[in-house]
Design a protein around this motif. Structure first.
Motif, PDB file in Angstrom:
ATOM      1  N   MET A 106       0.995  -1.196   0.142  1.00  0.00           N
ATOM      2  CA  MET A 106       0.121  -0.007  -0.073  1.00  0.00           C
ATOM      3  C   MET A 106       0.705   1.256  -0.125  1.00  0.00           C
ATOM      4  SD  MET A 106      -3.020   1.231   2.682  1.00  0.00           S
ATOM      5  CE  MET A 106      -1.565   2.042   3.705  1.00  0.00           C
ATOM      6  N   LEU A 107       0.854   1.925  -0.976  1.00  0.00           N
ATOM      7  CA  LEU A 107       1.528   3.223  -1.152  1.00  0.00           C
ATOM      8  C   LEU A 107       0.883   4.288  -0.733  1.00  0.00           C
ATOM      9  CD1 LEU A 107       4.494   3.897  -2.188  1.00  0.00           C
ATOM     10  CD2 LEU A 107       3.441   4.360  -4.367  1.00  0.00           C
ATOM     11  N   GLU A 108       1.405   5.014   0.130  1.00  0.00           N
ATOM     12  CA  GLU A 108       0.827   6.533   0.848  1.00  0.00           C
ATOM     13  C   GLU A 108       0.900   7.442  -0.160  1.00  0.00           C
ATOM     14  OE1 GLU A 108       1.534   7.368   4.546  1.00  0.00           O
ATOM     15  OE2 GLU A 108       1.145   5.634   5.347  1.00  0.00           O
ATOM     16  N   PRO A 109       0.204   8.623  -0.368  1.00  0.00           N
ATOM     17  CA  PRO A 109       0.230   9.459  -1.155  1.00  0.00           C
ATOM     18  C   PRO A 109       1.555  10.207  -0.874  1.00  0.00           C
ATOM     19  CG  PRO A 109      -1.827   9.532  -0.368  1.00  0.00           C
ATOM     20  CD  PRO A 109      -1.277   8.446   0.503  1.00  0.00           C
ATOM     21  N   VAL A 110       2.293  10.506  -1.751  1.00  0.00           N
ATOM     22  CA  VAL A 110       3.755  11.174  -1.759  1.00  0.00           C
ATOM     23  C   VAL A 110       3.559  12.498  -1.021  1.00  0.00           C
ATOM     24  CG1 VAL A 110       5.676  12.139  -3.195  1.00  0.00           C
ATOM     25  CG2 VAL A 110       4.567  10.028  -3.703  1.00  0.00           C
ATOM     26  N   ALA A 111       4.260  12.528  -0.090  1.00  0.00           N
ATOM     27  CA  ALA A 111       4.352  13.892   0.599  1.00  0.00           C
ATOM     28  C   ALA A 111       5.471  14.902   0.263  1.00  0.00           C
ATOM     29  CB  ALA A 111       4.454  13.840   2.226  1.00  0.00           C
ATOM     30  N   VAL A 112       5.320  16.106   0.138  1.00  0.00           N
ATOM     31  CA  VAL A 112       6.278  17.012  -0.272  1.00  0.00           C
ATOM     32  C   VAL A 112       6.742  17.700   0.921  1.00  0.00           C
ATOM     33  CG1 VAL A 112       7.039  19.377  -1.427  1.00  0.00           C
ATOM     34  CG2 VAL A 112       5.187  17.835  -2.320  1.00  0.00           C
ATOM     35  N   SER A 137      16.084  14.459  -4.055  1.00  0.00           N
ATOM     36  CA  SER A 137      16.334  13.765  -2.584  1.00  0.00           C
ATOM     37  C   SER A 137      15.005  13.231  -2.245  1.00  0.00           C
ATOM     38  CB  SER A 137      17.269  14.745  -1.851  1.00  0.00           C
ATOM     39  OG  SER A 137      18.396  15.247  -2.287  1.00  0.00           O
ATOM     40  N   TYR A 138      15.146  12.198  -1.559  1.00  0.00           N
ATOM     41  CA  TYR A 138      13.872  11.857  -0.790  1.00  0.00           C
ATOM     42  C   TYR A 138      13.860  10.828   0.414  1.00  0.00           C
ATOM     43  CZ  TYR A 138      14.970   7.913  -3.958  1.00  0.00           C
ATOM     44  OH  TYR A 138      15.524   6.861  -4.393  1.00  0.00           O
ATOM     45  N   ALA A 139      12.826  10.489   1.015  1.00  0.00           N
ATOM     46  CA  ALA A 139      12.992   9.502   2.116  1.00  0.00           C
ATOM     47  C   ALA A 139      12.034   8.485   1.686  1.00  0.00           C
ATOM     48  CB  ALA A 139      12.486  10.370   3.441  1.00  0.00           C
ATOM     49  N   VAL A 140      12.472   7.479   1.998  1.00  0.00           N
ATOM     50  CA  VAL A 140      11.562   6.165   1.979  1.00  0.00           C
ATOM     51  C   VAL A 140      11.428   5.488   3.111  1.00  0.00           C
ATOM     52  CG1 VAL A 140      11.273   3.775   1.080  1.00  0.00           C
ATOM     53  CG2 VAL A 140      12.065   5.635  -0.328  1.00  0.00           C
ATOM     54  N   GLU A 141      10.100   5.215   4.000  1.00  0.00           N
ATOM     55  CA  GLU A 141       9.939   4.574   5.075  1.00  0.00           C
ATOM     56  C   GLU A 141       8.969   3.467   4.990  1.00  0.00           C
ATOM     57  OE1 GLU A 141       9.853   7.948   8.270  1.00  0.00           O
ATOM     58  OE2 GLU A 141       8.814   8.498   6.550  1.00  0.00           O
ATOM     59  N   ILE A 142       9.353   2.309   5.182  1.00  0.00           N
ATOM     60  CA  ILE A 142       8.723   0.934   4.950  1.00  0.00           C
ATOM     61  C   ILE A 142       8.074   0.425   6.167  1.00  0.00           C
ATOM     62  CG2 ILE A 142       8.432  -1.201   3.789  1.00  0.00           C
ATOM     63  CD1 ILE A 142      11.110  -0.150   2.084  1.00  0.00           C
ATOM     64  N   TYR A 143       6.983   0.149   6.430  1.00  0.00           N
ATOM     65  CA  TYR A 143       6.033  -0.482   7.716  1.00  0.00           C
ATOM     66  C   TYR A 143       5.462  -1.735   7.386  1.00  0.00           C
ATOM     67  CZ  TYR A 143       6.720   4.472   9.169  1.00  0.00           C
ATOM     68  OH  TYR A 143       7.296   5.860   9.399  1.00  0.00           O
ATOM     69  N   ASP A 144       5.246  -2.494   8.405  1.00  0.00           N
ATOM     70  CA  ASP A 144       4.549  -3.907   8.248  1.00  0.00           C
ATOM     71  C   ASP A 144       3.207  -3.219   8.304  1.00  0.00           C
ATOM     72  OD1 ASP A 144       4.639  -6.905   9.002  1.00  0.00           O
ATOM     73  OD2 ASP A 144       2.957  -5.924   9.918  1.00  0.00           O
ATOM     74  N   GLY A 145       2.591  -3.796   7.382  1.00  0.00           N
ATOM     75  CA  GLY A 145       0.917  -3.192   7.302  1.00  0.00           C
ATOM     76  C   GLY A 145      -0.039  -3.834   8.490  1.00  0.00           C
ATOM     77  N   THR A 190      -1.428  -4.512  -5.647  1.00  0.00           N
ATOM     78  CA  THR A 190      -1.622  -3.451  -4.980  1.00  0.00           C
ATOM     79  C   THR A 190      -2.903  -3.583  -3.679  1.00  0.00           C
ATOM     80  OG1 THR A 190      -1.172  -2.308  -7.125  1.00  0.00           O
ATOM     81  CG2 THR A 190      -2.609  -1.115  -5.195  1.00  0.00           C
ATOM     82  N   ALA A 191      -2.468  -3.127  -2.704  1.00  0.00           N
ATOM     83  CA  ALA A 191      -3.603  -3.068  -1.594  1.00  0.00           C
ATOM     84  C   ALA A 191      -3.967  -1.836  -1.229  1.00  0.00           C
ATOM     85  CB  ALA A 191      -3.006  -3.840  -0.261  1.00  0.00           C
ATOM     86  N   PRO A 244      -2.344  -7.976   6.911  1.00  0.00           N
ATOM     87  CA  PRO A 244      -1.360  -9.203   6.907  1.00  0.00           C
ATOM     88  C   PRO A 244      -0.442  -9.402   5.508  1.00  0.00           C
ATOM     89  CG  PRO A 244      -3.314  -9.836   8.111  1.00  0.00           C
ATOM     90  CD  PRO A 244      -3.617  -8.525   7.126  1.00  0.00           C
ATOM     91  N   ASN A 245       0.545  -9.767   5.426  1.00  0.00           N
ATOM     92  CA  ASN A 245       1.467 -10.009   4.139  1.00  0.00           C
ATOM     93  C   ASN A 245       1.576  -8.688   3.419  1.00  0.00           C
ATOM     94  OD1 ASN A 245      -0.252 -12.924   4.657  1.00  0.00           O
ATOM     95  ND2 ASN A 245       2.088 -12.569   4.894  1.00  0.00           N
ATOM     96  N   ALA A 246       1.452  -7.463   3.784  1.00  0.00           N
ATOM     97  CA  ALA A 246       1.214  -6.038   3.054  1.00  0.00           C
ATOM     98  C   ALA A 246       2.414  -5.276   3.838  1.00  0.00           C
ATOM     99  CB  ALA A 246      -0.228  -5.577   3.025  1.00  0.00           C
ATOM    100  N   LEU A 247       2.838  -4.425   2.999  1.00  0.00           N
ATOM    101  CA  LEU A 247       3.706  -3.334   3.285  1.00  0.00           C
ATOM    102  C   LEU A 247       3.060  -2.130   3.127  1.00  0.00           C
ATOM    103  CD1 LEU A 247       7.085  -4.627   1.529  1.00  0.00           C
ATOM    104  CD2 LEU A 247       6.673  -4.821   3.888  1.00  0.00           C
ATOM    105  N   ARG A 248       3.343  -1.110   4.064  1.00  0.00           N
ATOM    106  CA  ARG A 248       2.763   0.283   3.830  1.00  0.00           C
ATOM    107  C   ARG A 248       4.100   1.141   3.633  1.00  0.00           C
ATOM    108  NH1 ARG A 248       2.202   4.447   7.387  1.00  0.00           N
ATOM    109  NH2 ARG A 248       2.459   3.011   9.340  1.00  0.00           N
ATOM    110  N   ILE A 249       4.027   1.646   2.510  1.00  0.00           N
ATOM    111  CA  ILE A 249       5.316   2.562   2.183  1.00  0.00           C
ATOM    112  C   ILE A 249       4.841   3.920   2.214  1.00  0.00           C
ATOM    113  CG2 ILE A 249       6.861   3.056   0.310  1.00  0.00           C
ATOM    114  CD1 ILE A 249       6.942   0.099  -0.650  1.00  0.00           C
TER     115      ILE A 249
END
Length: 220
Positions: A67-73, A166-174, A110-111, A116-121
């Motif tokens: 699950m990809l969150e909306p890109v933040a500026v 330049s950007y940041a990536v944060e990956i969480y367990d869903g 795409t979630a 479960p078994n999903a990543l939140r990015i």
């Protein structure tokens, strides 16, 4: 005669190296992103493009959805947008969302919601450099510029007066919301990539293309 021709060339190359080195920005562990306190300076060989990172032990193969969150500026005072206008920041954020979603879809389903078994990015656009008008293009045709860019291409470095993102990536367990991986990255085209030198944001877009591929590669 050869020596007389060589001296001005070496002077030009030295000047180009000095100016280009001063022009670039180096990403920081941006204080306003959630994982900032967990990011550590990267001591590995890829530190030029990923200066800060955090990683927990993860078996990525267990995750089949994303699950990809909306890109933040990024709005923090330590942002690195310089003179990049708000409309250009929004344009890059939209391009980032589209590009990363497309590349991630090759690896994950795409979630619509985390589970479960999903990543939140979470992706955060934190900075961008425009290609310096005229100079950035001329450096690809100038002898001294080509020498410098050739060396940078071999080193994996940024082209003279070229743009970047330049950007940041944060990956969480869903399911648990646990932070699995986070990093700050700076991406840019190969120093000899001539098409990417045309258009003030072309280099940043190319950097996002490379960044999306790099993320997917890490999740196998």
């Amino acid at each position: 005669m050869f020596t007389h021709k060589l001296v001005p060339l070496l002077i030009s190359v030295t000047a180009a190296l000095s100016l280009a080195a001063c022009a670039g920005v180096q990403p920081v562990a941006y204080t306003a992103i959630s994982s900032s306190s967990q990011l550590k300076q990267n001591r590995d060989g890829d530190s030029g493009k990923v200066p800060y990172k955090y990683a927990a032990p993860v078996n990525w193969s267990r995750y089949i959805q994303v699950m990809l969150e909306p890109v933040a500026v990024y709005q923090g005072t330590d942002n690195q947008f310089g003179d990049v206008k708000n409309e250009d920041r929004t344009e890059l954020a939209n391009y980032m969302a589209e590009t990363f979603a497309k590349k991630l879809a090759k690896r994950f389903d795409t979630a619509k919601q985390a589970g479960p078994n999903a990543l939140r990015i979470k992706l955060t656009l934190t900075g961008a450099e425009k290609t310096t008008p005229i100079v950035g293009q001329v450096m690809h045709f100038d002898i001294a510029g080509n020498l410098y860019n050739g060396v940078q291409a071999v080193r994996g470095g940024q082209g003279a007066f070229g743009g970047s993102v330049s950007y940041a990536v944060e990956i969480y367990d869903g399911s648990s919301g646990k932070l699995l991986k986070a990093y700050v990255s700076k991406q840019y085209p190969n120093a000899m990539n001539l098409p990417a030198a045309f258009g003030s944001l072309s280099a940043a877009r190319t950097g996002l293309d490379k960044g999306a591929d790099a993320l997917v590669d890490q999740l196998h």
